[in-house]
Design a protein around this motif. Structure first.
Motif, PDB file in Angstrom:
ATOM      1  N   SER A 141       0.841  -1.199   0.000  1.00 19.45           N
ATOM      2  CA  SER A 141       0.000   0.000   0.000  1.00 19.45           C
ATOM      3  C   SER A 141       0.876   1.250   0.000  1.00 19.45           C
ATOM      4  CB  SER A 141      -0.927   0.010   1.216  1.00 19.45           C
ATOM      5  OG  SER A 141      -0.174   0.084   2.414  1.00 19.45           O
ATOM      6  N   ILE A 142       0.310   2.324  -0.533  1.00 20.39           N
ATOM      7  CA  ILE A 142       0.967   3.629  -0.486  1.00 20.39           C
ATOM      8  C   ILE A 142       0.051   4.599   0.238  1.00 20.39           C
ATOM      9  CG2 ILE A 142       2.414   3.353  -2.551  1.00 20.39           C
ATOM     10  CD1 ILE A 142       0.225   4.820  -4.129  1.00 20.39           C
ATOM     11  N   ASN A 143       0.643   5.630   0.848  1.00 17.76           N
ATOM     12  CA  ASN A 143      -0.172   6.636   1.509  1.00 17.76           C
ATOM     13  C   ASN A 143      -0.207   7.913   0.666  1.00 17.76           C
ATOM     14  OD1 ASN A 143       2.221   8.110   2.092  1.00 17.76           O
ATOM     15  ND2 ASN A 143       2.510   6.916   3.977  1.00 17.76           N
ATOM     16  N   LYS A 144      -0.958   8.873   1.127  1.00 15.27           N
ATOM     17  CA  LYS A 144      -1.147  10.111   0.370  1.00 15.27           C
ATOM     18  C   LYS A 144       0.172  10.853   0.180  1.00 15.27           C
ATOM     19  CE  LYS A 144      -3.788  14.447   0.620  1.00 15.27           C
ATOM     20  NZ  LYS A 144      -4.810  15.187   1.403  1.00 15.27           N
ATOM     21  N   THR A 145       1.007  10.860   1.194  1.00 17.62           N
ATOM     22  CA  THR A 145       2.294  11.553   1.098  1.00 17.62           C
ATOM     23  C   THR A 145       3.174  10.918   0.038  1.00 17.62           C
ATOM     24  OG1 THR A 145       2.201  12.209   3.426  1.00 17.62           O
ATOM     25  CG2 THR A 145       4.369  12.224   2.368  1.00 17.62           C
ATOM     26  N   GLN A 146       3.247   9.582   0.041  1.00 18.18           N
ATOM     27  CA  GLN A 146       4.057   8.883  -0.963  1.00 18.18           C
ATOM     28  C   GLN A 146       3.545   9.128  -2.372  1.00 18.18           C
ATOM     29  OE1 GLN A 146       3.459   5.103   0.937  1.00 18.18           O
ATOM     30  NE2 GLN A 146       5.577   4.991   1.683  1.00 18.18           N
ATOM     31  N   LEU A 147       2.226   9.098  -2.543  1.00 21.76           N
ATOM     32  CA  LEU A 147       1.659   9.380  -3.856  1.00 21.76           C
ATOM     33  C   LEU A 147       2.010  10.800  -4.289  1.00 21.76           C
ATOM     34  CD1 LEU A 147      -0.126   8.661  -6.264  1.00 21.76           C
ATOM     35  CD2 LEU A 147      -2.120   9.338  -4.907  1.00 21.76           C
ATOM     36  N   GLY A 148       1.933  11.750  -3.368  1.00 20.18           N
ATOM     37  CA  GLY A 148       2.228  13.142  -3.706  1.00 20.18           C
ATOM     38  C   GLY A 148       3.658  13.370  -4.123  1.00 20.18           C
ATOM     39  N   ARG A 149       4.568  12.517  -3.679  1.00 17.47           N
ATOM     40  CA  ARG A 149       5.988  12.673  -4.026  1.00 17.47           C
ATOM     41  C   ARG A 149       6.359  12.049  -5.366  1.00 17.47           C
ATOM     42  NH1 ARG A 149       8.219  11.039   1.999  1.00 17.47           N
ATOM     43  NH2 ARG A 149       7.874  13.091   2.992  1.00 17.47           N
ATOM     44  N   LEU A 150       5.402  11.404  -6.027  1.00 16.88           N
ATOM     45  CA  LEU A 150       5.688  10.793  -7.327  1.00 16.88           C
ATOM     46  C   LEU A 150       6.260  11.833  -8.284  1.00 16.88           C
ATOM     47  CD1 LEU A 150       5.350   8.467  -9.464  1.00 16.88           C
ATOM     48  CD2 LEU A 150       3.098   9.455  -9.930  1.00 16.88           C
ATOM     49  N   PRO A 151       7.462  11.597  -8.848  1.00 21.81           N
ATOM     50  CA  PRO A 151       8.015  12.542  -9.827  1.00 21.81           C
ATOM     51  C   PRO A 151       7.268  12.407 -11.161  1.00 21.81           C
ATOM     52  CG  PRO A 151       9.716  11.094  -8.885  1.00 21.81           C
ATOM     53  CD  PRO A 151       8.396  10.492  -8.550  1.00 21.81           C
ATOM     54  N   VAL A 152       6.742  13.504 -11.665  1.00 21.05           N
ATOM     55  CA  VAL A 152       5.964  13.509 -12.899  1.00 21.05           C
ATOM     56  C   VAL A 152       6.644  14.391 -13.927  1.00 21.05           C
ATOM     57  CG1 VAL A 152       3.721  14.037 -13.933  1.00 21.05           C
ATOM     58  CG2 VAL A 152       3.837  13.168 -11.580  1.00 21.05           C
ATOM     59  N   TRP A 153       6.794  13.876 -15.151  1.00 28.12           N
ATOM     60  CA  TRP A 153       7.355  14.678 -16.236  1.00 28.12           C
ATOM     61  C   TRP A 153       6.265  15.636 -16.731  1.00 28.12           C
ATOM     62  CZ3 TRP A 153      10.727  12.645 -13.849  1.00 28.12           C
ATOM     63  CH2 TRP A 153      11.469  11.503 -14.120  1.00 28.12           C
ATOM     64  N   VAL A 154       6.657  16.870 -17.038  1.00 31.48           N
ATOM     65  CA  VAL A 154       5.684  17.892 -17.434  1.00 31.48           C
ATOM     66  C   VAL A 154       6.035  18.428 -18.831  1.00 31.48           C
ATOM     67  CG1 VAL A 154       4.460  19.984 -16.734  1.00 31.48           C
ATOM     68  CG2 VAL A 154       5.489  18.501 -14.991  1.00 31.48           C
ATOM     69  N   PRO A 155       5.560  17.788 -19.880  1.00 29.12           N
ATOM     70  CA  PRO A 155       5.808  18.282 -21.240  1.00 29.12           C
ATOM     71  C   PRO A 155       4.975  19.541 -21.516  1.00 29.12           C
ATOM     72  CG  PRO A 155       5.094  15.974 -21.225  1.00 29.12           C
ATOM     73  CD  PRO A 155       4.786  16.554 -19.880  1.00 29.12           C
ATOM     74  N   PRO A 156       5.249  20.232 -22.612  1.00 32.41           N
ATOM     75  CA  PRO A 156       4.456  21.418 -22.963  1.00 32.41           C
ATOM     76  C   PRO A 156       2.979  21.058 -23.147  1.00 32.41           C
ATOM     77  CG  PRO A 156       6.449  21.302 -24.287  1.00 32.41           C
ATOM     78  CD  PRO A 156       6.356  20.007 -23.556  1.00 32.41           C
ATOM     79  N   LEU A 157       2.095  21.993 -22.756  1.00 35.52           N
ATOM     80  CA  LEU A 157       0.651  21.742 -22.842  1.00 35.52           C
ATOM     81  C   LEU A 157       0.164  21.419 -24.251  1.00 35.52           C
ATOM     82  CD1 LEU A 157      -0.855  24.283 -20.290  1.00 35.52           C
ATOM     83  CD2 LEU A 157      -1.038  21.791 -20.225  1.00 35.52           C
TER      84      LEU A 157
END
Length: 394
Positions: free
Chosen positions: A338-354
């Motif tokens: 299981s993961i908690n809310k804090t761990q989910l929030g720390r997920l590194p996400v790539w942000v390409p141009p809109l």
């Protein structure tokens, strides 16, 4: 409508032959076993072992179109599954299988097969089988005694045709969904690169900086007299990989505050907290399927901000990079993670141009629309088949 025993409408009800692992050879005859019959009533020769021809009596070496293979011994929940043979097969079958040959003057084999599968779906065989440790058996005498409702042959064929068409619609819908699920990850990789390596050098931000992450309602919580109203809510079972299963939506007593705080809105991503490893971080998008719906505490609601388009975020969450992150940070016990809310929030996400995200979202949306249309047609066909089966088979 006449009711006749299976023994009356059959020319043969015969068990197969036993052959242990020690007799498996490279050249001989396939030996069909319980795993050769799928739970949904199909026959597969995949992984059927090869045994010596001489180990099989001559009258057990052939399966003909219209033969029914009935699984007489298996685990309690699988005993009684059956498959209809659709082509001539040079194959033997295990003593845990029974070959049924229907008298086609009295009955259509596919109709009998449908009725047996109807009984299997109702757990008829499980409830009447002889049981011992982890196994159950439904004997030949029991099988012969089963009473079958038999309309005239033409009506049997008409019913089978309708049920076959419904099943084909379901197969096509499932195949289209599988194809769409394969296309979207391929499109993602082509447009954005592999999230595991970020070869195009996109900016990286924590999910909590890009989205609002909400926890849901705890079932059975104390409300201390606060007024509530029964409200639809989503459970882990409703959130599958890249899709929602809304065949059963349960109700929960919710306060006015609950109905604001835990309401899901179109575009929200729903992610599972955990359970079995395959449930960890499972993600689907809510598109307003129910007017007012809440979510349970074992599901996170992820609402994207202005820098991330939900279709892109959904695909990213299903990438190997996100999956690997969840597996690394999850708390684990035996077979459960299981993961908690804090761990989910720390997920590194790539942000390409809109604009690039938008181009991806347009194509993903079209694929979603196609699969929803097919799912609606399949659900309608399933409903028709269920109603017809209930009317004919009881």
């Amino acid at each position: 409508m006449n009711w006749l025993s299976l023994d009356t409408v059959s020319t043969e009800i015969a068990s197969g032959v036993a052959c242990g692992k020690s007799r498996i050879v490279a050249d001989g005859i396939p030996h069909l076993r319980p795993f050769s019959v799928t739970a949904d009533g199909r026959l597969t020769l995949a992984e059927a072992p090869i045994i010596p021809i001489e180990a099989v009596p001559a009258n057990r070496r052939e399966l003909r179109p219209g033969d029914i293979l009935f699984n007489n011994t298996n685990s309690q929940e699988l005993v009684g599954k059956s498959a209809l043979v659709e082509a001539n097969l040079f194959a033997a079958f295990s003593n845990h299988m029974t070959r049924i040959r229907v008298d086609t003057r009295l009955a259509e084999p596919a109709f009998i097969h449908r009725y047996l599968n109807h009984l299997f779906s109702r757990r008829y065989f499980e409830g009447r089988a002889t049981r011992w440790v982890s196994q159950a058996a439904f004997g030949t005498s029991q099988l012969k005694a089963i009473e079958i409702p038999l309309p005239p042959l033409d009506e049997q064929r008409r019913i089978v045709g309708l049920l076959d068409r419904a099943a084909e619609i379901r197969r096509r819908a499932d195949a289209a969904r599988a194809k769409a699920r394969a296309i979207i990850p391929a499109l993602f990789l082509d447009m954005f690169g592999d999230p595991a390596t970020n070869p195009k050098g996109w900016a990286v931000q924590a999910l909590s900086d890009l989205a609002d992450i909400g926890s849901g309602l705890t079932k059975g919580r104390k409300l201390n007299g606060t007024p509530t109203e029964p409200t639809p809510y989503l459970r882990v079972a409703n959130v599958q990989a890249d899709r929602l299963d809304l065949s059963e939506i349960k109700m929960i007593d919710a306060t006015d505050d609950d109905r604001v705080r835990c309401r899901v809105l179109p575009g929200d991503l729903l992610m599972t907290e955990g359970g079995d490893l395959d449930k960890l971080g499972r993600c689907a998008m809510w598109q307003g399927e129910v007017d007012l719906c809440l979510h349970q505490n074992h599901i996170f609601r992820v609402r994207m901000g202005s820098d991330i388009i939900p279709y892109y975020a959904r695909a990213f969450m299903q990438s190997e990079a996100a999956r690997g992150y969840f597996l690394r940070v999850a708390k684990r016990t035996t077979g459960i993670a299981s993961i908690n809310k804090t761990q989910l929030g720390r997920l590194p996400v790539w942000v390409p141009p809109l604009p690039l995200q938008t181009a991806f979202a347009e194509q993903a949306s079209r694929l979603d629309s196609l699969t929803r249309a097919l799912d609606a047609a399949a659900a309608k066909a399933d409903s028709m088949a269920a109603a017809l089966s209930a009317e004919v088979f009881g």
